[in-house]
Enzyme design. Sequence first.
Site, PDB file in Angstrom:
ATOM      1  N   LYS A   1      40.452  40.735  37.177  1.00  0.00           N
ATOM      2  CA  LYS A   1      40.783  41.951  36.437  1.00  0.00           C
ATOM      3  C   LYS A   1      41.635  42.831  37.329  1.00  0.00           C
ATOM      4  O   LYS A   1      41.219  43.217  38.432  1.00  0.00           O
ATOM      5  CB  LYS A   1      39.511  42.679  36.020  1.00  0.00           C
ATOM      6  CG  LYS A   1      39.783  44.005  35.324  1.00  0.00           C
ATOM      7  CD  LYS A   1      38.540  44.577  34.723  1.00  0.00           C
ATOM      8  CE  LYS A   1      38.811  45.927  34.074  1.00  0.00           C
ATOM      9  NZ  LYS A   1      37.619  46.467  33.437  1.00  0.00           N
TER      10      LYS A   1
ATOM     11  N   LYS B   1      42.644  39.471  32.981  1.00  0.00           N
ATOM     12  CA  LYS B   1      42.898  40.726  32.275  1.00  0.00           C
ATOM     13  C   LYS B   1      43.808  41.617  33.098  1.00  0.00           C
ATOM     14  O   LYS B   1      43.530  41.774  34.292  1.00  0.00           O
ATOM     15  CB  LYS B   1      41.552  41.409  32.041  1.00  0.00           C
ATOM     16  CG  LYS B   1      41.616  42.771  31.411  1.00  0.00           C
ATOM     17  CD  LYS B   1      40.238  43.322  31.247  1.00  0.00           C
ATOM     18  CE  LYS B   1      40.312  44.738  30.708  1.00  0.00           C
ATOM     19  NZ  LYS B   1      39.018  45.371  30.695  1.00  0.00           N
TER      20      LYS B   1
END
Length: 334
Positions: free
Chosen positions: A204, A258
Amino acid sequence: MTKPLPHAAFPRTRMRRNRADGWTRRLVAETTLSVDDLIWPVFVIEGQNRREAVASMPGVERFTIDLLVDAVGEANNLGIPCVALFPVVGSDGKSEDAAAAWDPENLMNRAIRALKAAIPDMGILGDVALDPYTTHGHDGLMRDGRILNDETVEVLIRQALSQAEAGVDIVAPSDMMDGRIAAIRDALDGSGHQLARICSYAAKYASAFYSPFRDAVNSGGFLKGDKRTYQMDPANGDEALREVALDLQEGADMVMVKPGLPYLDIIRRVKDGFSVPTFAYHVSGEYAMLRAAALNGWLDYDKAVIELMTAFKRAGTDAVLTYTAKDVARLLRG
Ligand SMILES: NCc1[nH]cc(CCC(=O)O)c1CC(=O)O
Ligand SMILES: [Mg+2]
């Protein structure tokens, strides 16, 4: 790579032959997008019979639990396998110690129970991170301006357990603390939740593309500073592979990259390197860009969204978390 055959070049070889008709294009298509590849992220608010638009995400709404059940029922009827839940927590639910995060009666846990009761065959993915519950908007506990790792993990365990007790199918730690996957796995296994899956937000990035989400969950105004001491530097790719390797060793069942589109290279490397279920989050800012351009008449939303989802699949993604999930499902039905 196979060697080219003799005399195989133009004009004998014409790449356009296979593109000449719809049926050949279908026969040679390498990537197939299906409704099974979609996870729909949804925002939950307190109250009854209310829905609110999210200004920076046209087409996205926040729902009270009763209306959420209807909206998720529609997604289920469209064939979408799973939803990801994000609670919008008011000031009264925010504190220094984020205690509301593991309250069995918090909005998140009530939503999980209501959805599981109404639509048992719908998968529910619960976000595990403290940002909805901290007064400073960070994903972890803070002391002297620093985000504490191990103390945060202790709290994430409680949060994950409270969601598992409520019936969540997948816990999805999105906080980027080190060591939380192993800690959560042990805690789940130690309390009878061996089948609760863990989807780790393994890679992320500290991204500018999350700001509409922070509007949607009302955490942006609270956030002090940025998240670069725990989320990844967009400059790094090798490091994403280390993150994924660690989370898999610690017991993650699925891993997530992400944001999505700016990181298709990471998705491909993760899929090739580990051959595990690999999800991508097509995040709020990516959704906002697409909607804004479409609303201005600058691109065709329906065509662009199918192209984007196909690109995720081509890059190696098994499922995409996307605010467009219902639109995509409808378009795939034709
Ligand atoms: N735990 C935080 C969290 N969970 C999901 C998103 C973003 C999702 C999106 O932008 O759609 C974020 C944002 C952040 O790190 O501040
Ligand atoms: Mg990690």
